[in-house]
Design an enzyme around this catalytic site. Structure first.
Site: not given
Ligand code: NAD
Ligand code: TYD
Length: 372
Positions: A141-143, A167, A171
């Protein structure tokens, strides 16, 4: 590997493939490369759902395995059984708010789990089958880069890591372990650091699906702090395409940033989604019957549900990606416009009420009650 050599995966293990991005990636991959074998390994936490993979369930090149990445022996067994050459590692705890209320699970899965998987990959690819072509594609992630001020330049791959939430710290730690396996043991790895994704199958605890589903029930739309925090939003298929390009064309051992060139303040996103959902329901009598509690059906607007709440502790102000490296080296560019991507996403949640109601029952209800 130079830019000219293309890596060609054959048997892929997708961890976390039953989650939001993982499931979209599996759909993308089997559509784009139907001859590849795709094995999903997922522990099915609250965020994982086999229904997300229903469309590929009967594909003979697809297999689902219910397992935890913390289980080294099991991962090694699966790598052998399926002769896996490529791991695309999505499995993680992924929600910042949960990492604040309970960081331990993030250390377990994101740090220790990634390390157990790296160990299994090393055992199979380097110790048991030296010389085997392989790739460990780590999805990050970019975080990890921390936060930007309004006028700061966007994150580059050489921006120092400065994670602010548990988090992001977990990562960042996993990224460092991946790097160390490349440098110390010679495991072939790549890392992608991506901005905020949106699209179908996203668990409705994240901002965009939370807002859509809360509007449909006339529930409050919680805005943290002043709502002026900025995120760089990317449609989930564009993330899958970016990972694909990194795997095929990326220089091994490198990290690549993937972003949407699409910075929005949270409050502006919420206003946009409010207008879109109101309009969809206004225009469609069937949706009015389906969602009688929605604001439009009560003679109100969704924006009236906006509720400013206490800010998230350590809340990062702004994320933004400088995509120059992935653009110049592997030809990456997002293709979905925000206007079309957000419309597709709203339509998907309107059409898939059974999906979001089912994933939001059970554990999620207990968690959300504790938050407000
Ligand atoms: P998500 O929470 O929707 O899905 C995570 C999946 O991992 C789920 O299916 C869960 O059951 C599985 N999981 C969790 N713990 C596990 C374990 N111990 N063993 C096997 N499986 C397990 O997450 P997402 O939003 O799809 O994110 C996927 C990846 O992308 C993550 O690594 C996250 O850090 C990264 N990412 C997410 C975003 C975003 O905006 N959502 C952006 C950049 C990077
Ligand atoms: P989120 O979807 O949790 O992603 P991330 O924290 O990984 O960026 O949140 C996106 C942005 O929205 C973040 O600045 C937090 C804000 N947010 C709210 O203001 N209200 C909410 O209920 C949630 C879930 C997020």
């Amino acid at each position: 590997m130079t830019n000219k050599e293309i890596y060609t995966p054959k048997n892929i293990l997708v961890t976390g493939g039953a989650g939001f991005i993982g499931a979209n990636f599996v759909h993308y991959w089997l559509k784009t490369y139907p001859d590849n074998r795709v094995v999903v390994m997922d522990a099915l936490t609250y965020a994982g759902n086999v229904a997300n993979l229903a469309a590929v369930e009967s594909n003979p090149n697809f297999r689902f395995v219910h397992a935890d990445i913390l289980d080294y022996e099991n991962s090694l067994k699966l790598l052998r059984e399926e002769n896996i050459d490529t791991i695309v590692h999505f499995a993680a705890e992924s929600h910042v708010d949960r990492s604040i209320s309970g960081p331990d699970a993030f250390i377990e899965t994101n740090v220790k789990g990634t390390h157990e998987l790296l160990k299994a990959a090393k055992s199979y690819w380097l110790d048991e089958n030296p010389g085997m072509t392989h790739l460990f594609q780590h999805v990050s992630t970019d975080e990890v880069y921390g936060t930007l001020e309004a006028n700061d330049p966007p994150f580059r791959e050489d921006t120092p890591y400065a994670p602010n939430s548990p988090y992001a710290a977990s990562k960042a730690s996993s990224d460092f372990f991946v790097r160390s396996y490349q440098e110390t043991y010679g495991l072939n790895t790549n890392i992608s650091n991506c901005s905020n994704n949106y699209g179908p199958y996203q668990f409705p605890e994240k901002l965009i699906p939370l807002v859509i589903t809360n509007i449909l029930e006339s529930k409050a739309l919680p805005i943290y702090g002043d709502g002026k925090q900025i995120r760089d939003w990317l449609y989930v298929d564009d993330h899958a395409r970016g990972i694909d390009l990194i795997m095929r064309k990326g220089r091994k051992g490198e990290a690549y940033n993937i972003g949407g060139i699409n910075e929005w303040a949270n409050i502006d996103i919420v206003n946009l989604v409010c207008d879109l959902v109101d309009q969809c329901i206004q225009d469609n009598p069937d949706l009015q019957k389906q969602f009688p509690n929605s604001p439009v059906c009560q003679g109100k607007t969704a924006k009236e549900l906006i509720t400013y709440v206490k800010d998230r502790p350590g809340h990062d102000r702004r994320y933004a990606i400088d995509p120059s490296k992935s653009n110049n080296e592997i030809g990456y560019q997002p293709v979905e416009s925000f206007e079309t991507g957000i419309k597709k996403t709203v339509d998907w949640y309107l059409k898939n009420e059974a999906w979001w109601r089912s994933v939001m029952s059970g554990e999620y209800q207990d968690w959300i009650k504790k938050q407000y």
